[in-house]
Design a protein around this motif. Structure first.
Motif, short mmCIF file in Angstrom:
data_model
loop_
_atom_site.label_atom_id
_atom_site.label_comp_id
_atom_site.label_asym_id
_atom_site.label_seq_id
_atom_site.Cartn_x
_atom_site.Cartn_y
_atom_site.Cartn_z
N THR A 263 71.69 -37.33 90.03
CA THR A 263 71.08 -36.92 88.76
C THR A 263 70.07 -35.81 88.97
O THR A 263 69.72 -35.10 88.02
CB THR A 263 70.40 -38.13 88.10
OG1 THR A 263 69.45 -38.72 89.02
CG2 THR A 263 71.43 -39.19 87.72
N ARG A 264 69.57 -35.64 90.19
CA ARG A 264 68.73 -34.49 90.55
C ARG A 264 69.65 -33.40 91.08
O ARG A 264 70.36 -33.61 92.05
CB ARG A 264 67.69 -34.88 91.59
CG ARG A 264 66.68 -35.90 91.08
CD ARG A 264 65.96 -36.57 92.24
NE ARG A 264 65.21 -35.61 93.05
CZ ARG A 264 65.16 -35.64 94.37
NH1 ARG A 264 65.83 -36.56 95.06
NH2 ARG A 264 64.43 -34.75 95.03
N HIS A 265 69.65 -32.25 90.44
CA HIS A 265 70.61 -31.20 90.74
C HIS A 265 70.01 -30.09 91.58
O HIS A 265 68.85 -29.69 91.39
CB HIS A 265 71.18 -30.62 89.45
CG HIS A 265 72.15 -31.53 88.79
ND1 HIS A 265 72.83 -31.19 87.63
CD2 HIS A 265 72.59 -32.77 89.12
CE1 HIS A 265 73.63 -32.19 87.28
NE2 HIS A 265 73.49 -33.16 88.17
N ILE A 266 70.83 -29.60 92.51
CA ILE A 266 70.45 -28.45 93.33
C ILE A 266 70.82 -27.17 92.60
O ILE A 266 71.96 -27.01 92.13
CB ILE A 266 71.17 -28.50 94.70
CG1 ILE A 266 70.85 -29.80 95.44
CG2 ILE A 266 70.79 -27.30 95.54
CD1 ILE A 266 71.69 -30.00 96.70
N VAL A 267 69.87 -26.27 92.51
CA VAL A 267 70.11 -24.95 91.90
C VAL A 267 69.88 -23.91 92.99
O VAL A 267 68.76 -23.78 93.51
CB VAL A 267 69.17 -24.70 90.71
CG1 VAL A 267 69.43 -23.31 90.12
CG2 VAL A 267 69.35 -25.77 89.64
N ASN A 285 72.47 -38.47 99.40
CA ASN A 285 71.22 -38.17 100.08
C ASN A 285 70.91 -36.68 99.96
O ASN A 285 70.96 -35.92 100.94
CB ASN A 285 71.28 -38.59 101.55
CG ASN A 285 69.89 -38.82 102.13
OD1 ASN A 285 68.91 -38.29 101.61
ND2 ASN A 285 69.80 -39.59 103.19
N VAL A 286 70.58 -36.26 98.75
CA VAL A 286 70.33 -34.85 98.50
C VAL A 286 69.07 -34.37 99.20
O VAL A 286 68.96 -33.19 99.59
CB VAL A 286 70.27 -34.60 96.97
CG1 VAL A 286 69.07 -35.30 96.36
CG2 VAL A 286 70.25 -33.12 96.67
N ASP A 287 68.09 -35.27 99.40
CA ASP A 287 66.84 -34.87 100.04
C ASP A 287 67.06 -34.41 101.48
O ASP A 287 66.47 -33.42 101.93
CB ASP A 287 65.83 -36.03 100.00
CG ASP A 287 65.35 -36.33 98.59
OD1 ASP A 287 64.98 -35.37 97.89
OD2 ASP A 287 65.37 -37.50 98.19
N VAL A 288 67.88 -35.15 102.22
CA VAL A 288 68.16 -34.76 103.61
C VAL A 288 68.92 -33.45 103.64
O VAL A 288 68.67 -32.58 104.49
CB VAL A 288 68.95 -35.87 104.33
CG1 VAL A 288 69.48 -35.37 105.67
CG2 VAL A 288 68.07 -37.10 104.53
N PHE A 289 69.84 -33.25 102.69
CA PHE A 289 70.62 -32.01 102.66
C PHE A 289 69.72 -30.79 102.47
O PHE A 289 69.81 -29.80 103.22
CB PHE A 289 71.66 -32.08 101.55
CG PHE A 289 72.48 -30.85 101.41
CD1 PHE A 289 73.36 -30.46 102.41
CD2 PHE A 289 72.38 -30.03 100.28
CE1 PHE A 289 74.13 -29.30 102.29
CE2 PHE A 289 73.14 -28.89 100.15
CZ PHE A 289 74.01 -28.52 101.17
N VAL A 290 68.81 -30.83 101.49
CA VAL A 290 67.96 -29.66 101.26
C VAL A 290 66.95 -29.49 102.38
O VAL A 290 66.53 -28.35 102.68
CB VAL A 290 67.26 -29.75 99.88
CG1 VAL A 290 68.29 -29.72 98.75
CG2 VAL A 290 66.38 -30.99 99.78
#
Length: 312
Positions: A263-267, A285-290
């Motif tokens: 639900t938190r999107h990467i721009v 795990n979007v946090d680890v990716f960014v």
């Protein structure tokens, strides 16, 4: 499923059981009973009622018949599709068994595995919705949105068909996935073959047969068929284990994939969109990716509410 539908399905199983179940039907019955405690309660209640009715019929048959006529009470009341079931002094008319259409769905980031009554295994990817209808004469699934993987139990008498947008995908003995986003439809064949038809086709439209190791990409009336290496097919289906695998995709494309599961999107802004990356990552795990983007490429990462802005 409504209580009325549950009662009808339980009664239909009683009818099949009375004439004798095949091993496949017994497996399907066991699966249906395990799906819900309501299914089990309805089945056991009807079974007890039928046993009482059977005993009453046996007692009546011991009485001498009237001299003017003979009365025969058939034991296998449920052996015909249109039958009567005595319940608590009332009468319910049973229609031929037509299992109700089932709806299965996942939320953003969710995965779900479903085993249909014919034994076919269906895996739903994130934010997916399907309608499944498996009967004695046909098997159809309608993909409203999202992506699903099918491991089909082949039955030439009952083709397994998936409808996605204006495309009809028919199993020819296979394992395959179907992705749909509006008019965009993508079919990935892992094993066997599928036939892809355009609905409301004209005489000029020829059905397309795609074999193992191929992907069919369609939009509107256009169709593209690609041969893909086995590893690329495995990468495309890595979502089944909760992973995303990239092989020199642009950062913009990778962000689009992550955004399907979160639900938190990467721009991604500016020239950073063209950076190519590879590797495997947990889809949720979007946090680890960014963080890896920041450490590995020196990119700036700024959180802005439900957006994570990545730039040089």
């Amino acid at each position: 499923m409504s209580a009325e539908k549950t009662e009808e399905t339980a009664a239909a199983w009683m009818a099949r059981e009375d004439r004798g179940l095949t091993s496949e039907e017994q497996d399907a019955l066991d699966l249906w009973l395990e799906q819900s405690s309501l299914n089990k309660v309805a089945y056991l209640r009807l079974k007890a009622t039928w046993h009482r009715a059977d005993r009453l019929a046996a007692l009546k048959s011991m009485r001498p018949p009237p001299p003017e006529r003979r009365v025969w009470l058939p034991r296998m009341v449920f052996a015909v599709a249109a039958s009567l079931l005595l319940i608590a002094g009332g009468v319910i008319w049973l229609r031929p068994h037509q299992p109700p259409e089932q709806v299965y769905a996942t939320t953003v980031g969710g995965l779900k595995e479903v085993r249909l009554v014919d034994g076919t295994r269906m895996e739903l990817n994130t934010n997916t919705r399907v309608h499944a209808n498996v009967t004695a004469t046909g098997r159809t699934v309608t993909l409203d949105s999202g992506e699903a993987y099918f491991d089909v139990v082949h039955d030439a008498r009952r083709p397994f068909t998936v409808y996605a947008g204006n495309r009809r995908i028919t199993d020819l003995g296979t394992k395959f996935s179907v992705f749909r986003d509006g008019d965009d439809v993508r079919v990935t064949v892992r094993e066997g073959r599928v036939r892809v038809d355009i609905l409301k086709n004209t005489a000029l439209d020829t059905p397309l047969v795609a074999e193992q190791g191929h992907q069919v990409i369609t939009k509107g009336g256009e169709t593209l068929v690609l041969a893909k290496p086995e590893q690329d097919i495995a990468n495309d289906l890595s979502w089944r284990s909760g992973m995303l695998v990239f092989n020199q995709q642009t950062l913009s494309e990778a962000a689009d994939q992550f955004n399907r599961y979160n639900t938190r999107h990467i721009v991604v802004e500016g020239n950073a969109r063209k950076i190519r990356i590879g590797g495997s990552f947990k889809a949720d795990n979007v946090d680890v990716f960014v963080l890896l983007l920041h450490r590995g490429f020196g990119l700036s990462v700024n959180e802005q509410g439900d957006r994570i802005v990545v730039s040089h």
